[in-house]
Write a protein that holds these residues in place. Structure first.
Motif, mmCIF file in Angstrom:
data_model
loop_
_atom_site.group_PDB
_atom_site.id
_atom_site.type_symbol
_atom_site.label_atom_id
_atom_site.label_comp_id
_atom_site.label_asym_id
_atom_site.label_seq_id
_atom_site.Cartn_x
_atom_site.Cartn_y
_atom_site.Cartn_z
ATOM 1 N N ALA A 3 10.972 -4.947 1.260
ATOM 2 C CA ALA A 3 10.520 -5.770 2.385
ATOM 3 C C ALA A 3 10.145 -4.850 3.538
ATOM 4 O O ALA A 3 10.995 -4.116 4.059
ATOM 5 C CB ALA A 3 11.617 -6.741 2.805
ATOM 6 N N ALA A 4 8.876 -4.855 3.905
ATOM 7 C CA ALA A 4 8.405 -3.998 4.994
ATOM 8 C C ALA A 4 7.060 -4.514 5.476
ATOM 9 O O ALA A 4 6.374 -5.255 4.775
ATOM 10 C CB ALA A 4 8.286 -2.544 4.529
ATOM 11 N N ASP A 5 6.695 -4.089 6.673
ATOM 12 C CA ASP A 5 5.455 -4.519 7.309
ATOM 13 C C ASP A 5 4.436 -3.391 7.221
ATOM 14 O O ASP A 5 4.701 -2.268 7.677
ATOM 15 C CB ASP A 5 5.728 -4.873 8.773
ATOM 16 N N ALA A 6 3.275 -3.670 6.632
ATOM 17 C CA ALA A 6 2.259 -2.633 6.448
ATOM 18 C C ALA A 6 1.788 -2.040 7.759
ATOM 19 O O ALA A 6 1.223 -0.936 7.781
ATOM 20 C CB ALA A 6 1.068 -3.200 5.679
ATOM 21 N N ARG A 7 2.014 -2.745 8.872
ATOM 22 C CA ARG A 7 1.608 -2.215 10.177
ATOM 23 C C ARG A 7 2.512 -1.077 10.631
ATOM 24 O O ARG A 7 2.253 -0.451 11.662
ATOM 25 C CB ARG A 7 1.608 -3.342 11.209
ATOM 26 N N ARG A 8 3.544 -0.780 9.856
ATOM 27 C CA ARG A 8 4.447 0.339 10.155
ATOM 28 C C ARG A 8 4.459 1.305 8.965
ATOM 29 O O ARG A 8 5.449 1.392 8.229
ATOM 30 C CB ARG A 8 5.845 -0.188 10.469
ATOM 31 N N PRO A 9 3.362 2.021 8.778
ATOM 32 C CA PRO A 9 3.227 2.880 7.590
ATOM 33 C C PRO A 9 4.344 3.897 7.433
ATOM 34 O O PRO A 9 4.819 4.134 6.313
ATOM 35 C CB PRO A 9 1.875 3.574 7.808
ATOM 36 N N GLU A 10 4.770 4.524 8.538
ATOM 37 C CA GLU A 10 5.786 5.565 8.432
ATOM 38 C C GLU A 10 7.078 5.022 7.852
ATOM 39 O O GLU A 10 7.745 5.686 7.040
ATOM 40 C CB GLU A 10 6.035 6.185 9.814
ATOM 41 N N ALA A 11 7.453 3.791 8.250
ATOM 42 C CA ALA A 11 8.677 3.194 7.737
ATOM 43 C C ALA A 11 8.578 2.943 6.235
ATOM 44 O O ALA A 11 9.583 3.036 5.511
ATOM 45 C CB ALA A 11 8.966 1.886 8.473
ATOM 46 N N ILE A 12 7.378 2.626 5.762
ATOM 47 C CA ILE A 12 7.186 2.411 4.333
ATOM 48 C C ILE A 12 7.192 3.731 3.578
ATOM 49 O O ILE A 12 7.879 3.884 2.560
ATOM 50 C CB ILE A 12 5.864 1.656 4.084
ATOM 51 N N LEU A 13 6.431 4.691 4.081
ATOM 52 C CA LEU A 13 6.284 5.960 3.370
ATOM 53 C C LEU A 13 7.570 6.771 3.325
ATOM 54 O O LEU A 13 7.723 7.660 2.475
ATOM 55 C CB LEU A 13 5.167 6.776 4.019
ATOM 56 N N THR A 14 8.511 6.500 4.225
ATOM 57 C CA THR A 14 9.802 7.208 4.231
ATOM 58 C C THR A 14 10.937 6.332 3.727
ATOM 59 O O THR A 14 12.095 6.754 3.745
ATOM 60 C CB THR A 14 10.133 7.699 5.652
ATOM 61 N N HIS A 15 10.627 5.126 3.284
ATOM 62 C CA HIS A 15 11.662 4.209 2.801
ATOM 63 C C HIS A 15 12.369 4.828 1.590
ATOM 64 O O HIS A 15 11.714 5.300 0.653
ATOM 65 C CB HIS A 15 11.029 2.872 2.415
ATOM 66 N N PRO A 16 13.694 4.846 1.574
ATOM 67 C CA PRO A 16 14.402 5.531 0.484
ATOM 68 C C PRO A 16 14.107 4.967 -0.904
ATOM 69 O O PRO A 16 14.093 5.729 -1.885
ATOM 70 C CB PRO A 16 15.883 5.367 0.854
ATOM 71 N N VAL A 25 -4.704 1.949 8.035
ATOM 72 C CA VAL A 25 -5.320 2.518 6.836
ATOM 73 C C VAL A 25 -5.313 4.041 6.905
ATOM 74 O O VAL A 25 -5.018 4.722 5.910
ATOM 75 C CB VAL A 25 -6.754 1.994 6.660
ATOM 76 N N ALA A 26 -5.607 4.589 8.075
ATOM 77 C CA ALA A 26 -5.647 6.050 8.225
ATOM 78 C C ALA A 26 -4.301 6.684 7.895
ATOM 79 O O ALA A 26 -4.241 7.757 7.276
ATOM 80 C CB ALA A 26 -6.074 6.418 9.639
ATOM 81 N N ALA A 27 -3.215 6.032 8.296
ATOM 82 C CA ALA A 27 -1.893 6.594 8.035
ATOM 83 C C ALA A 27 -1.609 6.673 6.535
ATOM 84 O O ALA A 27 -1.088 7.688 6.034
ATOM 85 C CB ALA A 27 -0.827 5.753 8.730
ATOM 86 N N PHE A 28 -1.965 5.639 5.817
ATOM 87 C CA PHE A 28 -1.762 5.672 4.364
ATOM 88 C C PHE A 28 -2.765 6.616 3.703
ATOM 89 O O PHE A 28 -2.416 7.356 2.767
ATOM 90 C CB PHE A 28 -1.895 4.263 3.783
ATOM 91 N N ARG A 29 -3.983 6.616 4.198
ATOM 92 C CA ARG A 29 -5.020 7.504 3.648
ATOM 93 C C ARG A 29 -4.618 8.961 3.831
ATOM 94 O O ARG A 29 -4.761 9.780 2.908
ATOM 95 C CB ARG A 29 -6.334 7.211 4.374
ATOM 96 N N ASP A 30 -4.082 9.289 4.988
ATOM 97 C CA ASP A 30 -3.689 10.672 5.262
ATOM 98 C C ASP A 30 -2.489 11.107 4.425
ATOM 99 O O ASP A 30 -2.266 12.308 4.225
ATOM 100 C CB ASP A 30 -3.361 10.840 6.746
ATOM 101 N N ALA A 31 -1.717 10.130 3.949
ATOM 102 C CA ALA A 31 -0.539 10.456 3.136
ATOM 103 C C ALA A 31 -0.902 10.780 1.693
ATOM 104 O O ALA A 31 -0.063 11.289 0.940
ATOM 105 C CB ALA A 31 0.451 9.287 3.164
ATOM 106 N N LEU A 32 -2.150 10.508 1.302
ATOM 107 C CA LEU A 32 -2.563 10.762 -0.074
ATOM 108 C C LEU A 32 -2.667 12.252 -0.354
ATOM 109 O O LEU A 32 -3.238 13.007 0.434
ATOM 110 C CB LEU A 32 -3.924 10.114 -0.342
ATOM 111 N N ALA A 33 -2.144 12.667 -1.476
ATOM 112 C CA ALA A 33 -2.365 14.022 -1.972
ATOM 113 C C ALA A 33 -3.724 14.065 -2.674
ATOM 114 O O ALA A 33 -4.274 13.025 -3.052
ATOM 115 C CB ALA A 33 -1.258 14.403 -2.953
ATOM 116 N N PRO A 34 -4.318 15.249 -2.839
ATOM 117 C CA PRO A 34 -5.573 15.330 -3.593
ATOM 118 C C PRO A 34 -5.435 14.651 -4.958
ATOM 119 O O PRO A 34 -4.429 14.825 -5.652
ATOM 120 C CB PRO A 34 -5.788 16.844 -3.734
ATOM 121 N N GLY A 35 -6.454 13.877 -5.316
ATOM 122 C CA GLY A 35 -6.396 13.121 -6.565
ATOM 123 C C GLY A 35 -5.845 11.716 -6.388
ATOM 124 O O GLY A 35 -5.912 10.903 -7.309
#
Length: 261
Positions: free
Chosen positions: A124-137, A170-180
């Motif tokens: 359960a998370a809000d996409a408007r808070r990318p950092e909280a999602i990307l660091t969620h344990p 979108v930029a926050a999630f896009r920037d988190a992508l590794a090559p590929g």
């Protein structure tokens, strides 16, 4: 307030409206009323849920063919037939999938479905808070962001109004992508709306307090900044690498898949 009201069953919810539109059973009276009115007032509304779902499946299968084995499904909604983990695990049981939604009912349904499924979870998370999602344990336990990931935004951005800066999201999630890694987007397009369509949209918004944001093709292009759009580029959803004959597109859903170089 009773427990049902606390969960929002007394008002329509996007995930449950979508579920009803696909013929699902995880919906309630207010959801059915909102969906039925939209289906009655918009001729193309009958096409949208299936256009959306079929595009998602084709995109996921392409990513699997490209070697992607990690997926984050943002704004996943309620489970249906052919979920991301079903497709991924059919190709590779070791593939990992994290579903994300801010609707607690959708998350509970996915958690129940996945309780005996390895390599997949729902948070359960809000996409408007990318950092909280990307660091969620629970996400970092399954997803290695240093390796290619497929990030899916399937009919998710229309729920983020411009005042909440969807471009930054979108930029926050896009920037988190590794090559590929890949970004997959399918959402509502404003280019083909008539004045009558806009008037009906306003009427439904006022009636049910569910507002969808339609965006231009130019706005869609900006979401993929810095990525390589795959052929055939940004197109109407049914036109993205169709794998069988299909009805004429509604003209309301734009879709694209792009790769991080």
């Amino acid at each position: 307030m009773n427990d049902r009201d606390k969960l929002g069953f007394d008002v329509p919810a996007s995930a449950r409206v979508y579920d009803y539109s696909l013929g699902g059973k995880d919906n309630y009276g207010p959801d059915r009323s909102a969906a039925s009115d939209a289906l009655d007032m918009y001729e193309v509304a009958h096409l949208l849920p299936r256009e959306n779902r079929k595009f998602m499946r084709r995109a996921v299968r392409h990513l699997l063919d490209a070697g992607v084995r990690q997926f984050i499904d943002l704004g996943c909604g309620l489970p249906g037939k052919g979920n991301v983990h079903d497709l991924a695990h059919a190709a590779d049981p070791s593939a990992t999938v994290v579903y994300v939604d801010n609707d607690p009912v959708a998350v509970v349904h996915f958690q129940s479905l996945l309780h005996a499924v390895e390599n997949a979870t729902a948070i359960a998370a809000d996409a408007r808070r990318p950092e909280a999602i990307l660091t969620h344990p629970e996400l970092t336990a399954l997803i290695d962001l240093d390796r290619p990931v497929g990030i899916l935004m399937i009919s998710m951005l229309d729920w983020i109004p411009d005042e909440d800066d969807p471009d930054a999201v979108v930029a926050a999630f896009r920037d988190a992508l590794a090559p590929g890694g890949h970004l997959v987007i399918c959402d509502f397009l404003s280019d083909n709306l008539s004045e009558a369509d806009r008037a009906i949209h306003k009427e439904l918004t006022d009636r049910y307090n569910i507002s969808l944001t339609f965006r231009s093709s130019e706005r869609f292009k900006g979401f993929f900044t810095g990525l390589d759009l795959l052929d055939p580029g940004l197109v109407l959803a049914p036109d993205w690498r169709p794998d069988r004959p299909y009805d004429r597109p509604s003209g309301w859903l734009m879709a694209g898949v792009a790769r991080k170089p």
